[in-house]
Design a protein around this motif. Sequence first.
Motif, PDB file in Angstrom:
ATOM      1  N   UNK A 104     -58.778  -0.845 -33.606  1.00  0.00           N
ATOM      2  CA  UNK A 104     -59.974  -0.112 -33.196  1.00  0.00           C
ATOM      3  C   UNK A 104     -60.435  -0.688 -31.863  1.00  0.00           C
ATOM      4  N   UNK A 105     -60.248   0.087 -30.807  1.00  0.00           N
ATOM      5  CA  UNK A 105     -60.629  -0.371 -29.481  1.00  0.00           C
ATOM      6  C   UNK A 105     -62.135  -0.284 -29.301  1.00  0.00           C
ATOM      7  N   UNK A 106     -62.651  -1.086 -28.399  1.00  0.00           N
ATOM      8  CA  UNK A 106     -64.073  -1.024 -28.090  1.00  0.00           C
ATOM      9  C   UNK A 106     -64.384   0.277 -27.346  1.00  0.00           C
ATOM     10  N   UNK A 107     -65.645   0.660 -27.361  1.00  0.00           N
ATOM     11  CA  UNK A 107     -66.051   1.867 -26.643  1.00  0.00           C
ATOM     12  C   UNK A 107     -65.729   1.743 -25.159  1.00  0.00           C
ATOM     13  N   UNK A 108     -65.901   0.565 -24.614  1.00  0.00           N
ATOM     14  CA  UNK A 108     -65.598   0.345 -23.194  1.00  0.00           C
ATOM     15  C   UNK A 108     -64.116   0.547 -22.915  1.00  0.00           C
ATOM     16  N   UNK A 109     -63.260   0.047 -23.802  1.00  0.00           N
ATOM     17  CA  UNK A 109     -61.812   0.205 -23.629  1.00  0.00           C
ATOM     18  C   UNK A 109     -61.401   1.666 -23.767  1.00  0.00           C
ATOM     19  N   UNK A 110     -61.999   2.369 -24.711  1.00  0.00           N
ATOM     20  CA  UNK A 110     -61.690   3.782 -24.898  1.00  0.00           C
ATOM     21  C   UNK A 110     -62.090   4.577 -23.656  1.00  0.00           C
ATOM     22  N   UNK A 143     -57.605   6.125 -37.996  1.00  0.00           N
ATOM     23  CA  UNK A 143     -56.758   6.477 -36.865  1.00  0.00           C
ATOM     24  C   UNK A 143     -57.177   7.788 -36.223  1.00  0.00           C
ATOM     25  N   UNK A 144     -57.465   8.779 -37.025  1.00  0.00           N
ATOM     26  CA  UNK A 144     -57.849  10.080 -36.479  1.00  0.00           C
ATOM     27  C   UNK A 144     -59.221  10.015 -35.827  1.00  0.00           C
ATOM     28  N   UNK A 145     -60.106   9.188 -36.362  1.00  0.00           N
ATOM     29  CA  UNK A 145     -61.424   9.039 -35.745  1.00  0.00           C
ATOM     30  C   UNK A 145     -61.301   8.464 -34.340  1.00  0.00           C
ATOM     31  N   UNK A 146     -60.396   7.504 -34.161  1.00  0.00           N
ATOM     32  CA  UNK A 146     -60.215   6.958 -32.815  1.00  0.00           C
ATOM     33  C   UNK A 146     -59.591   7.988 -31.885  1.00  0.00           C
ATOM     34  N   UNK A 147     -58.696   8.816 -32.402  1.00  0.00           N
ATOM     35  CA  UNK A 147     -58.135   9.893 -31.585  1.00  0.00           C
ATOM     36  C   UNK A 147     -59.238  10.818 -31.067  1.00  0.00           C
ATOM     37  N   UNK A 148     -60.180  11.132 -31.936  1.00  0.00           N
ATOM     38  CA  UNK A 148     -61.300  11.978 -31.529  1.00  0.00           C
ATOM     39  C   UNK A 148     -62.171  11.263 -30.501  1.00  0.00           C
ATOM     40  N   UNK A 149     -62.315   9.948 -30.633  1.00  0.00           N
ATOM     41  CA  UNK A 149     -63.093   9.189 -29.652  1.00  0.00           C
ATOM     42  C   UNK A 149     -62.437   9.253 -28.276  1.00  0.00           C
ATOM     43  N   UNK A 150     -61.108   9.165 -28.221  1.00  0.00           N
ATOM     44  CA  UNK A 150     -60.403   9.318 -26.949  1.00  0.00           C
ATOM     45  C   UNK A 150     -60.689  10.699 -26.344  1.00  0.00           C
ATOM     46  N   UNK A 151     -60.648  11.727 -27.180  1.00  0.00           N
ATOM     47  CA  UNK A 151     -60.874  13.086 -26.683  1.00  0.00           C
ATOM     48  C   UNK A 151     -62.292  13.252 -26.152  1.00  0.00           C
TER      49      UNK A 151
END
Length: 403
Positions: A104-110, A143-151
């Motif tokens: 789980x990457x940080x918001x800053x990294x995302x 995993x899917x939640x982080x994918x949505x965060x990238x989007x």
Amino acid sequence: MSQDRDSYAPRHPSLERRSLVLWTGYRGGVDLEALDRSVSNALALPLKHAANEAGVVERAHALGMGVVLPGQAWLNQLPPADRGGAFARLPYALRTPLDPDAARLSDTSIDAYAEAFLEAQLLGRATLVTTPAHVLGTEAAAGRAQELAFAHATAAAWEQRQGWRPPPDRPDGPPRTLFATLAVRGRHVGAAAEALVDAYADLPVEGYWVVIVNGGASARQLEGITRLALGLQERTGRPVAVNGATGAHVALLASGVAATCAGLHGMRPAFPPVPIERADDTGVGIAIYHPAILGTLPLGPAYAAIRTRLFALQPCGCGHHAAGAPPTGRRAIVAHNTACLTDEARDATFMAPAIDEQRLAARVERANRLRRPLGLSDLPVGWTAVARAARAFRAGEDLADEG
């Protein structure tokens, strides 16, 4: 090929008119001037190859075509040595492998990752820009939640920098557009389709770029792809483009999916990927398509007689080789296959979906009757499963209710 601009397909996938995005392949040698732009007015090639294919990109821009440069962010899941040198030079290439299921990457990294991914596509001169996506081991919530965060982060960066504005070198050109990439393994899509529609429907994007990874032509997979694509279109009123539905992608077009992406080395995205970027790639091993069997002919000398017999029985009118004989050599094979690809897409989008489905079903029956005497297996049942799933979807029925 001389065509009226008013008859051109849309530069970007649109619900107004179904179309094909042509995957040109690395050093594919596709002649864009010969392309049937009434059905295909956009090309796609990996962002990592954009620098080496700058001439192709420039020609597409000069012709007024759409350009998609998929960033293939999932290559960051591999060790750096396995990603290829071209990917390593991209600004979002990570030093260590990313595990999207666990990390789980940080918001800053995302945010930084999304900004770099967006910037690379804009610098590469994409007109349809996509969000980063990764290949999940499971459709787990984390995993899917982080994918949505990238989007979401990419969409925010797009809005902040007004990414829709035409590129500086063509200030009077048409606007660019942002699509959300959704990568899903073929074995997962059947069970995950409805949940993915729910998860991605609210993204602030103009469409969806769905990549089926390691997909096949099974009925379950293609039914799931159909429900996913049509579900997103109905829920959001936005177009969906599907890459990775194998040869049966034309069935998706016939059933109303806005666009598919297909072409040389682009029919079945794989993870881990199959290396295709050898400098000595001569094109040997490119399977030859024949519309009468709705598929390619097996490679190798054992099938040479079948290839010869089929073209003699069913001459080809593509114009890139002798009608009664198979094409020979890379240039002729690529030109032949490209012409057939656009012909199939045009035939699949000729009328309303309900009618196009019937026309394609009749072609599948004819193709199977021809394949059997040639010693070729019938087309996978997934070809007809798409229409079955689409009919159930349009009727608001559960697929299981059809029996």
